[in-house]
Design a protein around this motif. Structure first.
Motif, PDB file in Angstrom:
ATOM      1  N   GLU A  37       1.261  -2.695  -6.354  1.00  0.00           N
ATOM      2  CA  GLU A  37       0.458  -2.471  -5.156  1.00  0.00           C
ATOM      3  C   GLU A  37      -0.616  -3.533  -4.962  1.00  0.00           C
ATOM      4  O   GLU A  37      -0.915  -3.932  -3.850  1.00  0.00           O
ATOM      5  CB  GLU A  37      -0.180  -1.080  -5.190  1.00  0.00           C
ATOM      6  CG  GLU A  37      -0.854  -0.728  -3.885  1.00  0.00           C
ATOM      7  CD  GLU A  37      -1.090   0.744  -3.713  1.00  0.00           C
ATOM      8  OE1 GLU A  37      -2.070   1.080  -3.027  1.00  0.00           O
ATOM      9  OE2 GLU A  37      -0.322   1.561  -4.238  1.00  0.00           O
ATOM     10  N   GLU A  73       9.022  -3.031   5.342  1.00  0.00           N
ATOM     11  CA  GLU A  73       7.817  -3.183   6.157  1.00  0.00           C
ATOM     12  C   GLU A  73       6.845  -2.016   5.980  1.00  0.00           C
ATOM     13  O   GLU A  73       5.636  -2.194   6.022  1.00  0.00           O
ATOM     14  CB  GLU A  73       8.225  -3.311   7.632  1.00  0.00           C
ATOM     15  CG  GLU A  73       7.082  -3.456   8.583  1.00  0.00           C
ATOM     16  CD  GLU A  73       7.553  -3.594  10.032  1.00  0.00           C
ATOM     17  OE1 GLU A  73       6.822  -4.193  10.797  1.00  0.00           O
ATOM     18  OE2 GLU A  73       8.648  -3.093  10.343  1.00  0.00           O
ATOM     19  N   SER A  74       7.357  -0.816   5.763  1.00  0.00           N
ATOM     20  CA  SER A  74       6.509   0.369   5.672  1.00  0.00           C
ATOM     21  C   SER A  74       5.536   0.336   4.493  1.00  0.00           C
ATOM     22  O   SER A  74       4.572   1.085   4.466  1.00  0.00           O
ATOM     23  CB  SER A  74       7.360   1.637   5.613  1.00  0.00           C
ATOM     24  OG  SER A  74       8.248   1.586   4.526  1.00  0.00           O
ATOM     25  N   TRP A  75       5.762  -0.540   3.529  1.00  0.00           N
ATOM     26  CA  TRP A  75       4.884  -0.625   2.373  1.00  0.00           C
ATOM     27  C   TRP A  75       3.866  -1.755   2.476  1.00  0.00           C
ATOM     28  O   TRP A  75       3.130  -2.032   1.528  1.00  0.00           O
ATOM     29  CB  TRP A  75       5.707  -0.823   1.089  1.00  0.00           C
ATOM     30  CG  TRP A  75       6.681   0.272   0.848  1.00  0.00           C
ATOM     31  CD1 TRP A  75       8.038   0.158   0.877  1.00  0.00           C
ATOM     32  CD2 TRP A  75       6.398   1.640   0.584  1.00  0.00           C
ATOM     33  NE1 TRP A  75       8.611   1.388   0.640  1.00  0.00           N
ATOM     34  CE2 TRP A  75       7.620   2.309   0.446  1.00  0.00           C
ATOM     35  CE3 TRP A  75       5.220   2.378   0.450  1.00  0.00           C
ATOM     36  CZ2 TRP A  75       7.715   3.666   0.179  1.00  0.00           C
ATOM     37  CZ3 TRP A  75       5.315   3.733   0.183  1.00  0.00           C
ATOM     38  CH2 TRP A  75       6.540   4.357   0.056  1.00  0.00           C
ATOM     39  N   VAL A  76       3.786  -2.413   3.626  1.00  0.00           N
ATOM     40  CA  VAL A  76       2.880  -3.553   3.786  1.00  0.00           C
ATOM     41  C   VAL A  76       1.693  -3.184   4.670  1.00  0.00           C
ATOM     42  O   VAL A  76       1.860  -2.585   5.732  1.00  0.00           O
ATOM     43  CB  VAL A  76       3.628  -4.757   4.398  1.00  0.00           C
ATOM     44  CG1 VAL A  76       2.687  -5.908   4.691  1.00  0.00           C
ATOM     45  CG2 VAL A  76       4.744  -5.215   3.460  1.00  0.00           C
ATOM     46  N   TRP A  77       0.524  -3.531   4.223  1.00  0.00           N
ATOM     47  CA  TRP A  77      -0.718  -3.366   4.999  1.00  0.00           C
ATOM     48  C   TRP A  77      -1.185  -4.770   5.345  1.00  0.00           C
ATOM     49  O   TRP A  77      -1.574  -5.531   4.459  1.00  0.00           O
ATOM     50  CB  TRP A  77      -1.751  -2.625   4.180  1.00  0.00           C
ATOM     51  CG  TRP A  77      -3.083  -2.489   4.841  1.00  0.00           C
ATOM     52  CD1 TRP A  77      -3.348  -2.326   6.167  1.00  0.00           C
ATOM     53  CD2 TRP A  77      -4.354  -2.500   4.201  1.00  0.00           C
ATOM     54  NE1 TRP A  77      -4.694  -2.228   6.381  1.00  0.00           N
ATOM     55  CE2 TRP A  77      -5.333  -2.331   5.181  1.00  0.00           C
ATOM     56  CE3 TRP A  77      -4.760  -2.634   2.874  1.00  0.00           C
ATOM     57  CZ2 TRP A  77      -6.693  -2.294   4.909  1.00  0.00           C
ATOM     58  CZ3 TRP A  77      -6.105  -2.596   2.598  1.00  0.00           C
ATOM     59  CH2 TRP A  77      -7.048  -2.422   3.600  1.00  0.00           C
ATOM     60  N   ILE A  89      -3.600  -7.525   6.443  1.00  0.00           N
ATOM     61  CA  ILE A  89      -5.062  -7.667   6.442  1.00  0.00           C
ATOM     62  C   ILE A  89      -5.529  -8.947   7.121  1.00  0.00           C
ATOM     63  O   ILE A  89      -6.714  -9.155   7.274  1.00  0.00           O
ATOM     64  CB  ILE A  89      -5.628  -7.586   5.013  1.00  0.00           C
ATOM     65  CG1 ILE A  89      -5.010  -8.658   4.124  1.00  0.00           C
ATOM     66  CG2 ILE A  89      -5.408  -6.208   4.422  1.00  0.00           C
ATOM     67  CD1 ILE A  89      -5.641  -8.763   2.746  1.00  0.00           C
ATOM     68  N   THR A 120       0.832  -1.196   0.000  1.00  0.00           N
ATOM     69  CA  THR A 120       0.000   0.000   0.000  1.00  0.00           C
ATOM     70  C   THR A 120       0.871   1.252   0.000  1.00  0.00           C
ATOM     71  O   THR A 120       2.055   1.185   0.314  1.00  0.00           O
ATOM     72  CB  THR A 120      -0.941   0.000   1.220  1.00  0.00           C
ATOM     73  OG1 THR A 120      -1.864   1.070   1.112  1.00  0.00           O
ATOM     74  CG2 THR A 120      -0.187   0.097   2.524  1.00  0.00           C
ATOM     75  N   ARG A 121       0.281   2.345  -0.353  1.00  0.00           N
ATOM     76  CA  ARG A 121       0.913   3.670  -0.332  1.00  0.00           C
ATOM     77  C   ARG A 121       2.136   3.785  -1.244  1.00  0.00           C
ATOM     78  O   ARG A 121       3.027   4.582  -0.983  1.00  0.00           O
ATOM     79  CB  ARG A 121       1.301   4.060   1.100  1.00  0.00           C
ATOM     80  CG  ARG A 121       0.143   4.122   2.056  1.00  0.00           C
ATOM     81  CD  ARG A 121       0.553   4.577   3.444  1.00  0.00           C
ATOM     82  NE  ARG A 121       1.720   3.934   3.992  1.00  0.00           N
ATOM     83  CZ  ARG A 121       1.724   2.851   4.766  1.00  0.00           C
ATOM     84  NH1 ARG A 121       0.591   2.288   5.092  1.00  0.00           N
ATOM     85  NH2 ARG A 121       2.843   2.353   5.238  1.00  0.00           N
TER      86      ARG A 121
END
Length: 83
Positions: A30, A75-79, A81, A2-3
């Motif tokens: 993404e 890690e900062s790009w993982v959401w 769920i 994400t992002r």
């Protein structure tokens, strides 16, 4: 993921290892799903390119049991769920 930058290429590099000396294996989009298997500092070890994968609790090391690939992403790009 994400992002990712909407004004950039929208891709995230999957790397060969979690350290700074790693090289790029693949570029993930993404909408790609990843399965987490390890965390080292700010990087997550992920499996990707899978059609389906077991999400059962891990009690011992196991081999990736389907077609797919493994790499390291930030890690900062993982959401997350599920989990």
């Amino acid at each position: 993921m994400t992002r990712l930058k909407s004004d950039g290429d929208g891709l995230l590099s999957a790397l060969t290892e979690p350290g700074t000396e790693s090289t790029e294996l693949d570029c993930l989009k993404e909408e790609d799903q990843v399965w987490l298997y390890q965390k080292v500092g700010p990087r997550l070890g992920v499996a990707y390119g899978l059609h389906e994968h077991s999400c059962r609790p891990i009690s011992e090391d196991r081999v990736l049991d389907t077609d797919g690939s493994e790499g390291w992403i930030r890690e900062s790009w993982v959401w997350i769920i599920a989990g």
